[in-house]
Motif scaffolding. Structure first.
Motif, PDB file in Angstrom:
ATOM      1  N   GLU A   1      70.918  70.334  86.126  1.00 14.65           N
ATOM      2  CA  GLU A   1      70.924  68.907  85.875  1.00 14.65           C
ATOM      3  C   GLU A   1      70.128  68.583  84.610  1.00 14.65           C
ATOM      4  O   GLU A   1      69.127  69.204  84.317  1.00 14.65           O
ATOM      5  CB  GLU A   1      70.310  68.156  87.056  1.00 14.65           C
TER       6      GLU A   1
ATOM      7  N   GLU B   1      66.115  63.255  83.432  1.00 10.15           N
ATOM      8  CA  GLU B   1      66.162  61.905  82.900  1.00 10.15           C
ATOM      9  C   GLU B   1      64.749  61.379  82.670  1.00 10.15           C
ATOM     10  O   GLU B   1      63.798  61.811  83.309  1.00 10.15           O
ATOM     11  CB  GLU B   1      66.915  60.992  83.873  1.00 10.15           C
ATOM     12  N   ARG B   2      64.636  60.417  81.749  1.00  7.73           N
ATOM     13  CA  ARG B   2      63.353  59.791  81.441  1.00  7.73           C
ATOM     14  C   ARG B   2      62.314  60.813  80.994  1.00  7.73           C
ATOM     15  O   ARG B   2      61.156  60.762  81.408  1.00  7.73           O
ATOM     16  CB  ARG B   2      62.852  58.984  82.637  1.00  7.73           C
TER      17      ARG B   2
ATOM     18  N   SER C   1      65.225  63.682  77.113  1.00  6.62           N
ATOM     19  CA  SER C   1      66.113  62.523  77.066  1.00  6.62           C
ATOM     20  C   SER C   1      66.036  61.813  75.728  1.00  6.62           C
ATOM     21  O   SER C   1      67.015  61.264  75.241  1.00  6.62           O
ATOM     22  CB  SER C   1      65.751  61.536  78.181  1.00  6.62           C
ATOM     23  N   ARG C   2      64.813  61.781  75.149  1.00  5.98           N
ATOM     24  CA  ARG C   2      64.597  61.185  73.828  1.00  5.98           C
ATOM     25  C   ARG C   2      63.541  61.998  73.106  1.00  5.98           C
ATOM     26  O   ARG C   2      62.673  62.625  73.736  1.00  5.98           O
ATOM     27  CB  ARG C   2      64.107  59.737  73.908  1.00  5.98           C
TER      28      ARG C   2
ATOM     29  N   PHE D   1      64.984  53.483  78.552  1.00  6.76           N
ATOM     30  CA  PHE D   1      65.468  54.247  79.691  1.00  6.76           C
ATOM     31  C   PHE D   1      66.116  53.330  80.720  1.00  6.76           C
ATOM     32  O   PHE D   1      67.139  53.671  81.314  1.00  6.76           O
ATOM     33  CB  PHE D   1      64.320  55.036  80.331  1.00  6.76           C
TER      34      PHE D   1
ATOM     35  N   ARG E   1      69.561  52.312  79.636  1.00  5.75           N
ATOM     36  CA  ARG E   1      70.516  53.396  79.849  1.00  5.75           C
ATOM     37  C   ARG E   1      70.909  53.475  81.310  1.00  5.75           C
ATOM     38  O   ARG E   1      72.072  53.672  81.655  1.00  5.75           O
ATOM     39  CB  ARG E   1      69.909  54.736  79.401  1.00  5.75           C
ATOM     40  N   ASP E   2      69.915  53.304  82.201  1.00  4.41           N
ATOM     41  CA  ASP E   2      70.215  53.313  83.637  1.00  4.41           C
ATOM     42  C   ASP E   2      71.147  52.178  84.012  1.00  4.41           C
ATOM     43  O   ASP E   2      72.062  52.335  84.820  1.00  4.41           O
ATOM     44  CB  ASP E   2      68.921  53.193  84.443  1.00  4.41           C
TER      45      ASP E   2
ATOM     46  N   ARG F   1      74.643  52.935  83.066  1.00  4.98           N
ATOM     47  CA  ARG F   1      75.266  53.956  83.883  1.00  4.98           C
ATOM     48  C   ARG F   1      75.574  53.459  85.294  1.00  4.98           C
ATOM     49  O   ARG F   1      76.585  53.797  85.877  1.00  4.98           O
ATOM     50  CB  ARG F   1      74.362  55.189  83.949  1.00  4.98           C
TER      51      ARG F   1
END
Length: 296
Positions: A22, A25-26, A159-160, A269, A272-273, A276
């Motif tokens: 996976e 994230e974040r 993520s960034r 973040f 983006r969530d 999605r």
């Protein structure tokens, strides 16, 4: 041999997505192309400020030797990363509680270069400890300025990228090289450019030059994270041995700038969530800040 390769290709193509690693994230990777620009201080301030706003934050010190974050935060690492090899400790055993909502994960080792982990083994252990990332609202990884160290830190997922630079050209050129390398290894990762110990006017000019270069040569966008001003009061407090948590509470310009930046990162973040999942998420009003972007 060719039939074996064909079978392997078919097996990989048929693997269900659930078996693929996976993407975390974040996870904000903080790095620079040149040492001495304050990457560790920026990473620590962002983590402290995000935790103060109510997020559960993990601050990762990816320095392969004895990193500066334990010293800045007045913490003592529990064990070197290499101890995971023996199986007598788990990744969670490396965690150090700093304060409410803030934990430190030191990934350092020995000060002796001859005893440091090989790069391949270090990347493997970092990927192992990255299983902890999902427990937190925000993970901030201090990757430092050495290219190999930054790439090792990125092996846990990113993520960034927050690329920290000074206004002078040598630092900017080195940071551009870092962005180029990260973009080649992990295409599409959003990059924010932050100028430390710099006035906003000089930072804006430096950003515009860097944005033109990344757009022309790398064919990618670059976001502007702003500038953290020179802050003699904050710097003096750290030099006098004051823990960063106490120095951040002084409310100096550097701390205030990082508070706004932490809020902005959380907002990115969250946005983006929302895109999605379609859910409306709340985020800190401290995120409201001037924003420039060349992202396409």
């Amino acid at each position: 041999m060719s039939s074996q390769l064909d079978s392997l290709r078919r097996y990989v193509a048929a693997r269900p997505l659930a078996l693929l690693p996976e993407v975390p994230e974040r996870v904000l990777l903080v790095g620079s192309g040149k040492g001495g620009v304050g990457t560790s201080t920026i990473a620590a301030l962002l983590a402290v400020m995000a935790a103060a706003d109510g997020d559960e934050v993990l601050l990762v010190d990816a320095d392969e030797s004895h990193g500066s974050l334990p010293l800045l935060l007045g913490a003592e690492p529990r064990a070197p990363l290499g101890r995971l090899r023996g199986g007598d400790i788990t990744p969670a055993d490396l965690l150090v509680t700093i304060g409410h909502g803030l934990a430190l994960l030191p990934l350092g080792g020995t000060a002796d270069p001859a005893e440091r982990l090989p790069a391949v083994e270090r990347r493997s252990l970092i990927r192992r400890v990255s299983a902890l990332y999902g427990r937190y609202d925000l993970v901030i990884v201090d990757a430092g300025s050495r290219l190999e160290q930054v790439l090792n830190a990125a092996s846990g997922g990113v993520s960034r990228l927050l690329a920290v630079t000074a206004a002078e050209r040598v630092s900017a050129a080195a940071t551009y090289a870092l962005i180029k390398t990260i973009d080649a290894r992990q295409p599409g990762v959003p990059v924010d450019l932050l100028f430390n110990r710099c006035r906003l006017s000089a930072a804006t000019k430096g950003y515009e030059e860097m944005a033109r270069a990344t757009r022309h040569f790398l064919e990618r966008g670059l976001d502007f994270a702003g500038a953290v001003p020179e802050d003699e009061r904050f710097r003096t407090a750290l030099e006098d041995g004051m823990p960063l948590l106490a120095a951040a509470a002084l409310g100096t310009p550097a701390a205030a700038a990082c508070h706004g930046l932490a809020g902005m990162m959380v907002r990115q973040f969250n946005d983006r969530d929302t895109a999605r999942t379609g859910r409306a998420l709340e985020y800190s009003p401290a995120a409201a800040a001037p924003r420039l972007s060349t992202r396409r």
